[in-house]
Design a protein around this motif. Structure first.
Motif, PDB file in Angstrom:
ATOM      1  N   LEU A  58       0.826  -1.207   0.000  1.00 28.03           N
ATOM      2  CA  LEU A  58       0.000   0.000   0.000  1.00 28.03           C
ATOM      3  C   LEU A  58       0.861   1.258   0.000  1.00 28.03           C
ATOM      4  N   SER A  59       0.602   2.170  -0.925  1.00 29.90           N
ATOM      5  CA  SER A  59       1.317   3.447  -0.957  1.00 29.90           C
ATOM      6  C   SER A  59       0.314   4.588  -1.030  1.00 29.90           C
ATOM      7  N   VAL A  60       0.696   5.717  -0.438  1.00 30.75           N
ATOM      8  CA  VAL A  60      -0.141   6.920  -0.450  1.00 30.75           C
ATOM      9  C   VAL A  60       0.749   8.102  -0.813  1.00 30.75           C
ATOM     10  N   GLU A  61       0.270   8.959  -1.694  1.00 25.45           N
ATOM     11  CA  GLU A  61       0.960  10.196  -2.043  1.00 25.45           C
ATOM     12  C   GLU A  61      -0.014  11.354  -1.914  1.00 25.45           C
ATOM     13  N   ALA A  62       0.517  12.530  -1.579  1.00 23.80           N
ATOM     14  CA  ALA A  62      -0.352  13.694  -1.415  1.00 23.80           C
ATOM     15  C   ALA A  62       0.397  14.963  -1.761  1.00 23.80           C
ATOM     16  N   GLU A  63      -0.378  16.009  -2.060  1.00 28.28           N
ATOM     17  CA  GLU A  63       0.190  17.320  -2.339  1.00 28.28           C
ATOM     18  C   GLU A  63      -0.621  18.381  -1.613  1.00 28.28           C
ATOM     19  N   SER A  64       0.079  19.301  -0.951  1.00 25.82           N
ATOM     20  CA  SER A  64      -0.540  20.453  -0.299  1.00 25.82           C
ATOM     21  C   SER A  64       0.148  21.719  -0.768  1.00 25.82           C
ATOM     22  N   ARG A  65      -0.401  22.874  -0.395  1.00 23.72           N
ATOM     23  CA  ARG A  65       0.210  24.146  -0.766  1.00 23.72           C
ATOM     24  C   ARG A  65       0.258  25.079   0.437  1.00 23.72           C
ATOM     25  N   THR A  66       1.213  26.000   0.407  1.00 23.17           N
ATOM     26  CA  THR A  66       1.333  27.021   1.438  1.00 23.17           C
ATOM     27  C   THR A  66       2.023  28.238   0.828  1.00 23.17           C
ATOM     28  N   LEU A  67       1.807  29.385   1.422  1.00 24.61           N
ATOM     29  CA  LEU A  67       2.453  30.606   0.925  1.00 24.61           C
ATOM     30  C   LEU A  67       3.797  30.856   1.589  1.00 24.61           C
ATOM     31  N   SER A  68       4.143  30.052   2.594  1.00 23.85           N
ATOM     32  CA  SER A  68       5.364  30.280   3.367  1.00 23.85           C
ATOM     33  C   SER A  68       6.303  29.088   3.268  1.00 23.85           C
ATOM     34  N   GLN A  69       7.551  29.355   2.889  1.00 22.19           N
ATOM     35  CA  GLN A  69       8.551  28.282   2.854  1.00 22.19           C
ATOM     36  C   GLN A  69       8.772  27.707   4.241  1.00 22.19           C
ATOM     37  N   ALA A  70       8.660  28.557   5.266  1.00 25.95           N
ATOM     38  CA  ALA A  70       8.888  28.104   6.637  1.00 25.95           C
ATOM     39  C   ALA A  70       7.856  27.071   7.087  1.00 25.95           C
ATOM     40  N   GLU A  71       6.697  27.010   6.397  1.00 26.91           N
ATOM     41  CA  GLU A  71       5.643  26.078   6.797  1.00 26.91           C
ATOM     42  C   GLU A  71       5.693  24.759   6.037  1.00 26.91           C
ATOM     43  N   THR A  72       6.638  24.612   5.112  1.00 22.89           N
ATOM     44  CA  THR A  72       6.634  23.429   4.258  1.00 22.89           C
ATOM     45  C   THR A  72       6.877  22.134   5.039  1.00 22.89           C
ATOM     46  N   GLN A  73       7.815  22.170   6.018  1.00 23.81           N
ATOM     47  CA  GLN A  73       8.068  20.949   6.773  1.00 23.81           C
ATOM     48  C   GLN A  73       6.852  20.576   7.629  1.00 23.81           C
ATOM     49  N   ALA A  74       6.199  21.576   8.187  1.00 19.03           N
ATOM     50  CA  ALA A  74       4.990  21.292   8.970  1.00 19.03           C
ATOM     51  C   ALA A  74       3.918  20.658   8.091  1.00 19.03           C
ATOM     52  N   LYS A  75       3.798  21.140   6.849  1.00 20.05           N
ATOM     53  CA  LYS A  75       2.846  20.536   5.916  1.00 20.05           C
ATOM     54  C   LYS A  75       3.209  19.077   5.645  1.00 20.05           C
ATOM     55  N   ALA A  76       4.508  18.815   5.429  1.00 17.15           N
ATOM     56  CA  ALA A  76       4.953  17.448   5.180  1.00 17.15           C
ATOM     57  C   ALA A  76       4.695  16.561   6.388  1.00 17.15           C
ATOM     58  N   ASP A  77       4.895  17.103   7.585  1.00  9.45           N
ATOM     59  CA  ASP A  77       4.640  16.331   8.810  1.00  9.45           C
ATOM     60  C   ASP A  77       3.155  15.982   8.921  1.00  9.45           C
ATOM     61  N   GLY A  78       2.295  16.931   8.559  1.00 13.46           N
ATOM     62  CA  GLY A  78       0.860  16.663   8.605  1.00 13.46           C
ATOM     63  C   GLY A  78       0.457  15.568   7.630  1.00 13.46           C
ATOM     64  N   LEU A  79       1.045  15.589   6.440  1.00 14.81           N
ATOM     65  CA  LEU A  79       0.755  14.537   5.468  1.00 14.81           C
ATOM     66  C   LEU A  79       1.293  13.190   5.933  1.00 14.81           C
ATOM     67  N   ALA A  80       2.477  13.200   6.564  1.00 14.52           N
ATOM     68  CA  ALA A  80       3.045  11.950   7.072  1.00 14.52           C
ATOM     69  C   ALA A  80       2.133  11.347   8.137  1.00 14.52           C
ATOM     70  N   ALA A  81       1.541  12.187   8.988  1.00 15.08           N
ATOM     71  CA  ALA A  81       0.608  11.685  10.001  1.00 15.08           C
ATOM     72  C   ALA A  81      -0.629  11.084   9.337  1.00 15.08           C
ATOM     73  N   PHE A  82      -1.084  11.716   8.258  1.00 16.65           N
ATOM     74  CA  PHE A  82      -2.214  11.184   7.495  1.00 16.65           C
ATOM     75  C   PHE A  82      -1.867   9.817   6.912  1.00 16.65           C
ATOM     76  N   PHE A  83      -0.669   9.696   6.323  1.00 19.07           N
ATOM     77  CA  PHE A  83      -0.246   8.396   5.793  1.00 19.07           C
ATOM     78  C   PHE A  83      -0.248   7.345   6.897  1.00 19.07           C
ATOM     79  N   GLY A  84       0.268   7.720   8.074  1.00 24.77           N
ATOM     80  CA  GLY A  84       0.323   6.781   9.186  1.00 24.77           C
ATOM     81  C   GLY A  84      -1.053   6.302   9.586  1.00 24.77           C
TER      82      GLY A  84
END
Length: 480
Positions: free
Chosen positions: A446-472
């Motif tokens: 099973l694999s999951v991929e996702a894409e999100s957007r943000t206006l701030s580069q500083a928020e990109t890792q937080a976005k990735a962390d949120g997606l990782a929690a969703f995958f989990g």
């Protein structure tokens, strides 16, 4: 598509046919159509409908006597499209529609007729039809001969098949035809009603039983479309064809559409008369399309919003098409091509969904793939992840031959452990200033991929962390 009429404050909006009768058109890629699909079937004001009038097509063994499967019905539509030199997109994937019905995400729809007994001439609610495993079905659309695909030039097709299909779709008593020569129809979708006037029409003889109908919105306003339909029974095959028509004021206005549909019905019956088409068997998978949809019920995304997966498909060649060697090249390092990637997933079950957040750009698109048990390793996801993990710039291959550059690309931490994963952020030269965050992970098949957007580069890792929690959450629910 398929929404009922709404009246804006300043002007009357042309009616669109209800989703219960236009779901095929909604599922086909006919974005922006103002007509919608059909309604019920039925026949002439005073002319009796022929119960039986046409012999089976020459060169066949008679009317079909064995039920067809979903895939075989789709292959019949594709076979007619091929004979007419039309694109393969003539038939939809019944697996996706059935799994979509299991998602529970469709609106509530009810249908009433006046007199009530005339409900016998109204095709079944598509959401109910898709969920009914006792009857096989397939849906699609084929342009009128010589015409281009469009909302008012594509004949929408519903095929149904079962041993008892004659009783299910044509089980009305003959005297009901005269009592229902004209009747009223009201469909209510998500609490919004739309009214229509329906008249049954005599149809050209093409099968054992057939009848036509024309339907017009009531009251009728400028720009409103009506529809003409044909329903026919040939052995274990039930056919419903519909076409949106403008200026439908009389029986004469319906005749061109009715005769075009009769020609298509003959072609479908002839194709079915050749016997069950050859279809590629679905490979064994740990998850069926319906189970994949069920997996996402109750799962939430990074901000607690529900993750909506409206359906899933088994990837591979269309029904009735012999699989061949893929012409798509595999993804090279530092490229990203969904077309090549999906083309390498033959036999996999895949669904695409969305998580809608509170803000305008606070949404995530995601795709989930369950690989078949016989798939060889490394899985295509692993090659994709390895190919982008160390890239400072990535070229995305867009379907249709175009490409665009992701730059700069920032590698992010992909989060919890997985058999394979990636996470990155990038910008596009589109002037928006938005950062796109793409990530994916695989555990087992099973694999999951996702894409999100943000206006701030500083928020990109937080976005990735949120997606990782969703995958989990998805992996945990799947038990991998």
């Amino acid at each position: 598509m398929g929404a009922t009429a709404r009246k804006p404050a300043t002007a009357r909006k042309p009616k669109r046919l209800p989703l219960v009768l236009a779901a095929v058109a909604g599922a086909m890629v006919l974005a922006g159509c103002s007509a919608g699909g059909p309604a019920p079937g039925a026949s002439p004001s005073n002319t009796p409908l022929p119960a039986s009038s046409s012999p089976p097509p020459a060169g066949t063994g008679g009317w079909p006597s064995q039920p067809f499967t979903d895939a075989e019905l789709a292959a019949i539509i594709i076979g007619v499209a091929q004979a007419r030199n039309l694109p393969m997109a003539a038939a939809q994937d019944p697996t996706r529609l059935r799994s979509g019905a299991a998602s529970g995400s469709f609106p509530s729809v009810s249908t009433e007729t006046t007199p009530g007994e005339c409900l016998a001439f109204v095709p079944e609610n598509p959401f109910v039809r898709w969920a009914d495993k006792a009857v096989s079905f397939a849906e699609g659309g084929i342009p009128v001969a010589g015409g281009q695909q469009g909302p008012a030039s594509t004949i929408m097709i519903t095929l149904r098949s079962a041993e008892g299909i004659a009783k299910a779709d044509f089980g009305y008593p003959e005297d009901l035809v005269s009592r229902c020569s004209h009747f009223g129809l009201v469909t209510t979708e998500s609490g919004r009603p739309s009214a229509y006037a329906v008249q049954l029409l005599a149809a050209p003889p093409v099968a054992e039983r057939q009848y036509g109908y024309r339907q017009s919105p009531e009251p009728k306003g400028p720009g409103d479309y009506g529809s003409v339909g044909l329903r026919a029974l040939a052995g274990t095959l039930s056919i419903t064809l519909t076409l949106a028509v403008a200026g439908l004021d009389s029986d004469a206005d319906a005749q061109p559409a009715l005769h075009s549909m009769a020609a298509l019905a003959k072609d479908l019956i002839t194709e079915a008369g050749k016997g069950a088409p050859s279809v590629v068997p679905v490979p064994a998978n740990s998850l069926t399309a319906e189970q994949l949809v069920e997996l996402f019920k109750g799962i939430t995304g990074p901000n607690g919003e529900p993750a909506t997966l409206g359906g899933a498909s088994v990837l591979g060649p269309p029904p009735g098409i012999t699989p061949g060697t893929s012409s798509r090249e595999p993804e090279a390092p530092c490229t990203f091509s969904d077309e090549a990637y999906f083309g390498s997933l033959s036999g996999a079950v895949m669904g695409q969904g969305q998580i809608q957040g509170p803000g305008k750009i606070d949404y995530s698109d995601f795709a989930v793939v369950s690989m078949p048990g016989a798939a060889s390793r490394p899985y295509p996801f692993d090659a994709r992840a390895e190919g982008v993990r160390s890239c400072a710039g990535i070229q995305e291959e867009v379907p249709g031959g175009a490409s665009r550059q992701w730059s700069p690309v920032i590698q992010l931490s992909p989060g919890p452990a997985a058999d394979s994963s990636y996470a990155l952020a990038y910008q596009l030269p589109d002037g928006t200033g938005e950062w796109h965050v793409r990530s994916g992970a695989r555990r087992g098949t099973l694999s999951v991929e996702a894409e999100s957007r943000t206006l701030s580069q500083a928020e990109t890792q937080a976005k990735a962390d949120g997606l990782a929690a969703f995958f989990g959450n998805v992996f945990s629910r799947a038990g991998v």
